[in-house]
Scaffold this motif. Structure first.
Motif, PDB file in Angstrom:
ATOM      1  N   LEU A  78     -18.069   2.756  11.365  1.00 50.36           N
ATOM      2  CA  LEU A  78     -17.057   3.770  11.660  1.00 50.36           C
ATOM      3  C   LEU A  78     -16.939   3.993  13.168  1.00 50.36           C
ATOM      4  N   GLU A  79     -18.090   4.057  13.848  1.00 50.59           N
ATOM      5  CA  GLU A  79     -18.066   4.280  15.298  1.00 50.59           C
ATOM      6  C   GLU A  79     -17.383   3.114  16.014  1.00 50.59           C
ATOM      7  N   PHE A  80     -17.726   1.882  15.631  1.00 50.74           N
ATOM      8  CA  PHE A  80     -17.122   0.705  16.254  1.00 50.74           C
ATOM      9  C   PHE A  80     -15.605   0.705  16.032  1.00 50.74           C
ATOM     10  N   SER A  81     -15.184   1.019  14.808  1.00 52.18           N
ATOM     11  CA  SER A  81     -13.750   1.045  14.493  1.00 52.18           C
ATOM     12  C   SER A  81     -13.044   2.117  15.305  1.00 52.18           C
ATOM     13  N   GLY A  82     -13.679   3.292  15.413  1.00 53.38           N
ATOM     14  CA  GLY A  82     -13.088   4.386  16.185  1.00 53.38           C
ATOM     15  C   GLY A  82     -12.943   4.040  17.650  1.00 53.38           C
ATOM     16  N   GLN A  83     -13.949   3.374  18.209  1.00 60.18           N
ATOM     17  CA  GLN A  83     -13.874   2.963  19.614  1.00 60.18           C
ATOM     18  C   GLN A  83     -12.753   1.967  19.834  1.00 60.18           C
ATOM     19  N   ALA A  84     -12.577   1.049  18.871  1.00 60.26           N
ATOM     20  CA  ALA A  84     -11.500   0.058  18.977  1.00 60.26           C
ATOM     21  C   ALA A  84     -10.138   0.756  18.967  1.00 60.26           C
ATOM     22  N   VAL A  85      -9.976   1.720  18.051  1.00 59.96           N
ATOM     23  CA  VAL A  85      -8.704   2.442  17.950  1.00 59.96           C
ATOM     24  C   VAL A  85      -8.407   3.200  19.245  1.00 59.96           C
ATOM     25  N   GLN A  86      -9.432   3.793  19.835  1.00 60.71           N
ATOM     26  CA  GLN A  86      -9.245   4.579  21.056  1.00 60.71           C
ATOM     27  C   GLN A  86      -8.669   3.754  22.197  1.00 60.71           C
ATOM     28  N   VAL A  87      -9.051   2.487  22.254  1.00 55.75           N
ATOM     29  CA  VAL A  87      -8.567   1.639  23.358  1.00 55.75           C
ATOM     30  C   VAL A  87      -7.422   0.730  22.925  1.00 55.75           C
ATOM     31  N   GLY A  88      -6.873   0.996  21.737  1.00 55.05           N
ATOM     32  CA  GLY A  88      -5.708   0.255  21.278  1.00 55.05           C
ATOM     33  C   GLY A  88      -5.997  -1.124  20.731  1.00 55.05           C
ATOM     34  N   LYS A  89      -7.243  -1.363  20.324  1.00 53.66           N
ATOM     35  CA  LYS A  89      -7.606  -2.665  19.769  1.00 53.66           C
ATOM     36  C   LYS A  89      -7.715  -2.595  18.247  1.00 53.66           C
ATOM     37  N   ASP A  90      -7.762  -3.779  17.628  1.00 53.67           N
ATOM     38  CA  ASP A  90      -7.909  -3.873  16.176  1.00 53.67           C
ATOM     39  C   ASP A  90      -9.384  -3.797  15.807  1.00 53.67           C
ATOM     40  N   PHE A  91      -9.673  -3.477  14.554  1.00 48.08           N
ATOM     41  CA  PHE A  91     -11.055  -3.521  14.074  1.00 48.08           C
ATOM     42  C   PHE A  91     -11.114  -4.350  12.796  1.00 48.08           C
ATOM     43  N   ASP A  92     -12.297  -4.798  12.461  1.00 50.49           N
ATOM     44  CA  ASP A  92     -12.486  -5.729  11.340  1.00 50.49           C
ATOM     45  C   ASP A  92     -12.575  -4.960  10.023  1.00 50.49           C
ATOM     46  N   GLY A  93     -11.503  -4.989   9.253  1.00 51.87           N
ATOM     47  CA  GLY A  93     -11.470  -4.299   7.972  1.00 51.87           C
ATOM     48  C   GLY A  93     -12.414  -4.889   6.948  1.00 51.87           C
ATOM     49  N   PHE A  94     -12.730  -6.182   7.087  1.00 52.69           N
ATOM     50  CA  PHE A  94     -13.633  -6.821   6.123  1.00 52.69           C
ATOM     51  C   PHE A  94     -15.072  -6.330   6.309  1.00 52.69           C
ATOM     52  N   LYS A  95     -15.457  -6.041   7.557  1.00 52.89           N
ATOM     53  CA  LYS A  95     -16.783  -5.464   7.798  1.00 52.89           C
ATOM     54  C   LYS A  95     -16.864  -4.055   7.219  1.00 52.89           C
ATOM     55  N   VAL A  96     -15.759  -3.342   7.298  1.00 55.48           N
ATOM     56  CA  VAL A  96     -15.695  -1.996   6.710  1.00 55.48           C
ATOM     57  C   VAL A  96     -15.893  -2.091   5.203  1.00 55.48           C
ATOM     58  N   LYS A  97     -15.206  -3.054   4.574  1.00 55.28           N
ATOM     59  CA  LYS A  97     -15.351  -3.259   3.127  1.00 55.28           C
ATOM     60  C   LYS A  97     -16.798  -3.548   2.749  1.00 55.28           C
ATOM     61  N   LYS A  98     -17.455  -4.373   3.542  1.00 56.08           N
ATOM     62  CA  LYS A  98     -18.854  -4.716   3.272  1.00 56.08           C
ATOM     63  C   LYS A  98     -19.724  -3.463   3.328  1.00 56.08           C
ATOM     64  N   ALA A  99     -19.502  -2.625   4.331  1.00 56.85           N
ATOM     65  CA  ALA A  99     -20.309  -1.415   4.496  1.00 56.85           C
ATOM     66  C   ALA A  99     -20.113  -0.452   3.323  1.00 56.85           C
ATOM     67  N   VAL A 100     -18.868  -0.250   2.894  1.00 56.99           N
ATOM     68  CA  VAL A 100     -18.634   0.714   1.804  1.00 56.99           C
ATOM     69  C   VAL A 100     -19.088   0.140   0.465  1.00 56.99           C
ATOM     70  N   ASN A 101     -18.979  -1.160   0.288  1.00 53.17           N
ATOM     71  CA  ASN A 101     -19.426  -1.745  -0.984  1.00 53.17           C
ATOM     72  C   ASN A 101     -20.947  -1.683  -1.131  1.00 53.17           C
ATOM     73  N   ASN A 102     -21.660  -1.719  -0.008  1.00 50.75           N
ATOM     74  CA  ASN A 102     -23.111  -1.516  -0.071  1.00 50.75           C
ATOM     75  C   ASN A 102     -23.432  -0.106  -0.567  1.00 50.75           C
ATOM     76  N   ILE A 103     -22.655   0.869  -0.100  1.00 55.19           N
ATOM     77  CA  ILE A 103     -22.856   2.250  -0.541  1.00 55.19           C
ATOM     78  C   ILE A 103     -22.501   2.388  -2.020  1.00 55.19           C
ATOM     79  N   ILE A 104     -21.396   1.781  -2.418  1.00 55.22           N
ATOM     80  CA  ILE A 104     -20.985   1.827  -3.823  1.00 55.22           C
ATOM     81  C   ILE A 104     -22.082   1.243  -4.715  1.00 55.22           C
ATOM     82  N   GLU A 105     -22.640   0.105  -4.314  1.00 50.95           N
ATOM     83  CA  GLU A 105     -23.704  -0.529  -5.106  1.00 50.95           C
ATOM     84  C   GLU A 105     -24.926   0.371  -5.218  1.00 50.95           C
ATOM     85  N   ASP A 106     -25.302   1.015  -4.113  1.00 50.66           N
ATOM     86  CA  ASP A 106     -26.444   1.943  -4.141  1.00 50.66           C
ATOM     87  C   ASP A 106     -26.222   3.032  -5.183  1.00 50.66           C
ATOM     88  N   ILE A 107     -25.008   3.570  -5.211  1.00 48.43           N
ATOM     89  CA  ILE A 107     -24.708   4.699  -6.101  1.00 48.43           C
ATOM     90  C   ILE A 107     -24.550   4.243  -7.553  1.00 48.43           C
TER      91      ILE A 107
END
Length: 353
Positions: A78-107
């Motif tokens: 989330l922090e990396f994505s936010g920093q990218a948005v602040q400077v007008g750059k893109d962020f990797d949505g697939f890495k975001v998916k990986k992070a949330v799916n790890n949380i989903i699996e835990d739950i």
């Protein structure tokens, strides 16, 4: 292990849970004895709650519903994505998916889930810790409602990024803990539209996630924003995140407000059912929340002081409390426990902050 307010910490108390920075660096490691300088440093960082180990509570185990690694991974994403948005750059949505799916699996891996852990948040990681917690709470509710994998993923991403629009707002506004002025409130409300614009441009992410960011402040009675939607006009996934966000904001400091105690937040949320949020969603959500978190210190109507050591999941307002009793020899301390489900005339009067 037990929970302590920073104001009740004293020299020599031993830290029971590691405190991390946004990027995963260890600020203070588990097992370190507090010194006056450590305590003052935590206060400067804005950390209000810590966990300590002592003889009386060493058998109390406090476990998160997701792994420490996955929580830090989501915060970093989330922090990396936010920093990218602040400077007008893109962020990797697939890495975001990986992070949330790890949380989903835990739950999904756990049969019964009960939230009984308070975050140790600093000024700098408040937004990130809040967003990850809202993600966790939303998935817990989504699982209880029987959502399928695709909807759980869209829910998780929308929850994690529900406040992504705030990265475009002034930092001093986000760090403010007093009530907003009308002008400040109007500015803060723009984060929903800003978040929608950021997420809808990400083709690898489900468009539902963008609508969650857009609608998570809408309320059933039309009192929300930005479009004052009512009832079924609000998407269910946005209502789920709205409840999680509302609760987590109440029990933690955040922009424009200070925190309250969990049992107070539970009462307020129940009072909002059928007004701000659907009654069935609120009832299901509260079944997974500890009104009196394990490890907190409470005062009973008997006048005794105790520590919540376990939960009765069928009755979250009636936990198990351990009371410490000093005998004639003050070096000999015995303990007794009240199961408040069985001790019907005994109840908790207050929590010690």
């Amino acid at each position: 292990m037990r929970q302590l307010s920073i104001n009740r910490l004293k020299q020599g108390d031993v830290l029971g849970r590691t405190i991390y920075a946004n990027d995963g660096r260890v600020l203070l490691g588990r097992g370190i004895a507090f010194t006056p300088s450590y305590i003052e440093r935590l206060r400067d960082l804005g950390i209000n709650i810590v966990y300590v180990d002592d003889e009386e509570t060493k058998d109390i185990v406090l476990e998160d519903v997701i792994t420490e690694e996955h929580r830090r991974e989501a915060m970093a994403s989330l922090e990396f994505s936010g920093q990218a948005v602040q400077v007008g750059k893109d962020f990797d949505g697939f890495k975001v998916k990986k992070a949330v799916n790890n949380i989903i699996e835990d739950i999904l891996f756990q049969k019964e889930i009960f939230i009984s852990l308070t975050d140790m948040r600093s000024y700098d990681n408040q937004i990130f810790a809040h967003s990850v917690n809202v993600c966790v709470l939303s998935i817990v509710l989504g699982k209880a409602l029987g959502l399928d994998q695709n909807n759980l993923e869209a829910l998780a991403i929308g929850a994690l990024f529900h406040d992504i629009g705030t990265v475009k707002l002034p930092k001093e506004l986000l760090r403010k803990r007093e009530s907003f002025t009308t002008k400040e409130e109007d500015l803060y409300k723009t984060h929903t539209s800003l978040g929608f614009d950021i997420l809808r441009s990400k083709r690898e992410l489900n468009l539902l996630s963008a609508h969650i960011a857009f609608q998570h402040h809408e309320r059933m009675n039309g009192s929300g924003y930005p479009r004052k939607l009512e009832g079924e006009g609000i998407h269910q996934l946005a209502q789920i995140v709205g409840i999680a966000d509302f609760y987590d904001n109440m029990v933690n400091d955040g922009p424009g407000h200070t925190r309250m105690l969990p049992h107070e937040a539970c009462e307020i949320l129940m009072g909002c059912s059928d007004k701000l949020f659907p009654h069935d969603l609120v009832v299901t959500f509260l079944k997974h929340i500890a009104a009196y978190p394990t490890g907190c210190t409470v005062k009973l109507n008997t006048g005794e002081i105790g520590i919540v050591v376990d939960q009765n999941k069928s009755l979250p307002m009636r936990p198990i409390v351990r009371v410490l009793l000093a005998g004639q020899d003050l070096n000999q301390v015995k303990a007794k426990e009240y199961d408040l489900v069985k001790e019907r005339t005994t109840f908790i009067e207050s929590i010690f902050e």
